[in-house]
Design a protein around this motif. Sequence first.
Motif, PDB file in Angstrom:
ATOM      1  N   ALA A  20     -21.978 -74.797 -26.837  1.00  6.83           N
ATOM      2  CA  ALA A  20     -22.769 -73.938 -26.059  1.00  6.83           C
ATOM      3  C   ALA A  20     -23.767 -73.512 -26.986  1.00  6.83           C
ATOM      4  CB  ALA A  20     -22.024 -72.899 -25.206  1.00  6.83           C
ATOM      5  N   LEU A  21     -23.374 -72.888 -28.079  1.00  5.25           N
ATOM      6  CA  LEU A  21     -24.278 -72.111 -29.100  1.00  5.25           C
ATOM      7  C   LEU A  21     -25.167 -73.356 -29.653  1.00  5.25           C
ATOM      8  CD1 LEU A  21     -25.287 -69.999 -30.614  1.00  5.25           C
ATOM      9  CD2 LEU A  21     -23.386 -69.991 -32.290  1.00  5.25           C
ATOM     10  N   GLU A  22     -24.559 -74.430 -30.041  1.00 11.16           N
ATOM     11  CA  GLU A  22     -25.480 -75.608 -30.339  1.00 11.16           C
ATOM     12  C   GLU A  22     -26.626 -75.692 -29.309  1.00 11.16           C
ATOM     13  OE1 GLU A  22     -23.632 -79.415 -32.010  1.00 11.16           O
ATOM     14  OE2 GLU A  22     -21.809 -78.245 -32.340  1.00 11.16           O
ATOM     15  N   ASP A  23     -26.376 -75.786 -28.245  1.00 14.79           N
ATOM     16  CA  ASP A  23     -27.517 -76.032 -27.391  1.00 14.79           C
ATOM     17  C   ASP A  23     -28.598 -74.866 -27.581  1.00 14.79           C
ATOM     18  OD1 ASP A  23     -26.085 -78.090 -26.161  1.00 14.79           O
ATOM     19  OD2 ASP A  23     -25.592 -77.169 -24.413  1.00 14.79           O
ATOM     20  N   THR A  24     -28.180 -73.611 -27.475  1.00 13.76           N
ATOM     21  CA  THR A  24     -28.996 -72.408 -27.838  1.00 13.76           C
ATOM     22  C   THR A  24     -29.687 -72.634 -29.087  1.00 13.76           C
ATOM     23  OG1 THR A  24     -27.586 -70.988 -26.520  1.00 13.76           O
ATOM     24  CG2 THR A  24     -29.198 -69.978 -28.084  1.00 13.76           C
ATOM     25  N   LEU A  25     -29.139 -73.183 -30.135  1.00 12.81           N
ATOM     26  CA  LEU A  25     -29.842 -73.307 -31.505  1.00 12.81           C
ATOM     27  C   LEU A  25     -30.903 -74.331 -31.328  1.00 12.81           C
ATOM     28  CD1 LEU A  25     -26.676 -73.162 -33.784  1.00 12.81           C
ATOM     29  CD2 LEU A  25     -28.496 -71.318 -33.446  1.00 12.81           C
ATOM     30  N   ASN A  26     -30.523 -75.275 -30.495  1.00  9.86           N
ATOM     31  CA  ASN A  26     -31.613 -76.591 -30.517  1.00  9.86           C
ATOM     32  C   ASN A  26     -32.721 -76.038 -29.659  1.00  9.86           C
ATOM     33  OD1 ASN A  26     -29.941 -78.318 -31.733  1.00  9.86           O
ATOM     34  ND2 ASN A  26     -28.849 -79.013 -29.968  1.00  9.86           N
ATOM     35  N   LYS A  27     -32.589 -75.073 -28.599  1.00  9.84           N
ATOM     36  CA  LYS A  27     -33.669 -74.519 -27.850  1.00  9.84           C
ATOM     37  C   LYS A  27     -34.465 -73.588 -28.736  1.00  9.84           C
ATOM     38  CE  LYS A  27     -31.138 -74.933 -23.461  1.00  9.84           C
ATOM     39  NZ  LYS A  27     -30.549 -74.187 -22.670  1.00  9.84           N
ATOM     40  N   LEU A  28     -33.989 -72.992 -29.775  1.00  7.95           N
ATOM     41  CA  LEU A  28     -34.701 -72.085 -30.555  1.00  7.95           C
ATOM     42  C   LEU A  28     -35.239 -72.700 -31.895  1.00  7.95           C
ATOM     43  CD1 LEU A  28     -32.002 -69.121 -31.101  1.00  7.95           C
ATOM     44  CD2 LEU A  28     -33.983 -69.126 -29.615  1.00  7.95           C
ATOM     45  N   ARG A  29     -34.961 -73.841 -32.048  1.00  6.96           N
ATOM     46  CA  ARG A  29     -35.421 -74.731 -33.257  1.00  6.96           C
ATOM     47  C   ARG A  29     -37.075 -74.717 -33.289  1.00  6.96           C
ATOM     48  NH1 ARG A  29     -32.826 -76.302 -37.185  1.00  6.96           N
ATOM     49  NH2 ARG A  29     -30.618 -76.561 -36.720  1.00  6.96           N
ATOM     50  N   PRO A  30     -37.845 -74.963 -31.914  1.00  2.49           N
ATOM     51  CA  PRO A  30     -39.318 -74.929 -32.062  1.00  2.49           C
ATOM     52  C   PRO A  30     -39.939 -73.505 -32.359  1.00  2.49           C
ATOM     53  CG  PRO A  30     -38.251 -75.885 -30.024  1.00  2.49           C
ATOM     54  CD  PRO A  30     -37.085 -75.222 -30.631  1.00  2.49           C
ATOM     55  N   LEU A  31     -39.092 -72.359 -32.535  1.00  2.00           N
ATOM     56  CA  LEU A  31     -39.610 -71.235 -32.572  1.00  2.00           C
ATOM     57  C   LEU A  31     -39.744 -71.097 -34.158  1.00  2.00           C
ATOM     58  CD1 LEU A  31     -38.091 -68.749 -29.994  1.00  2.00           C
ATOM     59  CD2 LEU A  31     -40.580 -69.926 -30.021  1.00  2.00           C
ATOM     60  N   GLY A  32     -39.125 -71.994 -35.120  1.00  4.05           N
ATOM     61  CA  GLY A  32     -39.286 -71.953 -36.310  1.00  4.05           C
ATOM     62  C   GLY A  32     -38.033 -71.366 -37.257  1.00  4.05           C
ATOM     63  N   PRO A  33     -36.994 -70.853 -36.683  1.00  4.15           N
ATOM     64  CA  PRO A  33     -36.069 -70.184 -37.546  1.00  4.15           C
ATOM     65  C   PRO A  33     -35.213 -70.940 -38.247  1.00  4.15           C
ATOM     66  CG  PRO A  33     -35.253 -70.161 -35.335  1.00  4.15           C
ATOM     67  CD  PRO A  33     -36.790 -70.556 -35.240  1.00  4.15           C
ATOM     68  N   ARG A  34     -34.904 -70.494 -39.623  1.00  3.98           N
ATOM     69  CA  ARG A  34     -33.905 -71.316 -40.246  1.00  3.98           C
ATOM     70  C   ARG A  34     -32.467 -70.947 -39.872  1.00  3.98           C
ATOM     71  NH1 ARG A  34     -36.018 -70.862 -46.171  1.00  3.98           N
ATOM     72  NH2 ARG A  34     -34.950 -72.723 -46.606  1.00  3.98           N
ATOM     73  N   VAL A  35     -31.738 -72.033 -39.571  1.00  3.24           N
ATOM     74  CA  VAL A  35     -30.470 -71.765 -39.447  1.00  3.24           C
ATOM     75  C   VAL A  35     -29.519 -71.650 -40.865  1.00  3.24           C
ATOM     76  CG1 VAL A  35     -28.162 -72.487 -38.271  1.00  3.24           C
ATOM     77  CG2 VAL A  35     -30.647 -72.717 -37.228  1.00  3.24           C
ATOM     78  N   VAL A  36     -28.820 -70.739 -41.029  1.00  2.00           N
ATOM     79  CA  VAL A  36     -28.087 -70.169 -42.159  1.00  2.00           C
ATOM     80  C   VAL A  36     -26.642 -70.174 -42.117  1.00  2.00           C
ATOM     81  CG1 VAL A  36     -27.813 -68.438 -44.064  1.00  2.00           C
ATOM     82  CG2 VAL A  36     -29.940 -68.867 -42.651  1.00  2.00           C
ATOM     83  N   ALA A  37     -25.991 -70.795 -42.925  1.00  4.45           N
ATOM     84  CA  ALA A  37     -24.176 -70.791 -42.513  1.00  4.45           C
ATOM     85  C   ALA A  37     -23.728 -70.940 -44.071  1.00  4.45           C
ATOM     86  CB  ALA A  37     -23.755 -71.798 -41.888  1.00  4.45           C
ATOM     87  N   HIS A  38     -22.439 -70.853 -44.053  1.00  3.73           N
ATOM     88  CA  HIS A  38     -21.707 -71.008 -45.481  1.00  3.73           C
ATOM     89  C   HIS A  38     -21.876 -72.409 -45.926  1.00  3.73           C
ATOM     90  CE1 HIS A  38     -18.285 -71.382 -48.368  1.00  3.73           C
ATOM     91  NE2 HIS A  38     -18.848 -70.519 -48.586  1.00  3.73           N
TER      92      HIS A  38
END
Length: 185
Positions: A20-38
């Motif tokens: 579910a969060l992956e889907d949200t991240l995919n929707k946010l990608r066009p807005l340009g944020p960089r996804v950060v993780a360990h």
Amino acid sequence: MAERKMTVQYILLTHSPDPALEDTLNKLRPLGPRVVAHESTEYQGVDVRLRDNDALHFGEETIRVLHTPGQMPCAVTYWWADRLFTGETLLATGPGACGPGGNIAQQWRSIREKLLNFPDEYLIFPGRESRKRRVACVAEFRLAFSDKSGVSAPAVHEISAQTKTDHAGQLDKTNNRSSRKMVGA
């Protein structure tokens, strides 16, 4: 955000995302944020991989990364000013349930050795609500988990099992994602 002329620069993951969060991240990608993780996350959608004690800068602010494995091997806590964003590692009422590859003993070490070393007044903002609580402070946990309180490793397992039961009940009661909303961010 558009009205205030603001942009999302980073999305900080505290552990590997569920579908579910992956889907949200995919929707946010066009807005340009960089996804950060360990750096140890297996999630392929990460743009910036960080290690323990790395820093992210935004404006004049700095967020520090604390690797807090246990809930998942890639679990991190983000430290900003007097606030700790703990994801599922430490909820407002105790340790969160372990995810895939998690280890409760390692999670407990992360809590004791890293999170409980902060000053009493530091606030803990978990990744979700627990028993209607959205925030706690280090002093609460230091007191609750101190050797003087009689809380031992087996008691921590009981706390974690109760948290897992609470979380399962929360998910059973709703089909929407409101119970998994990020709190405190």
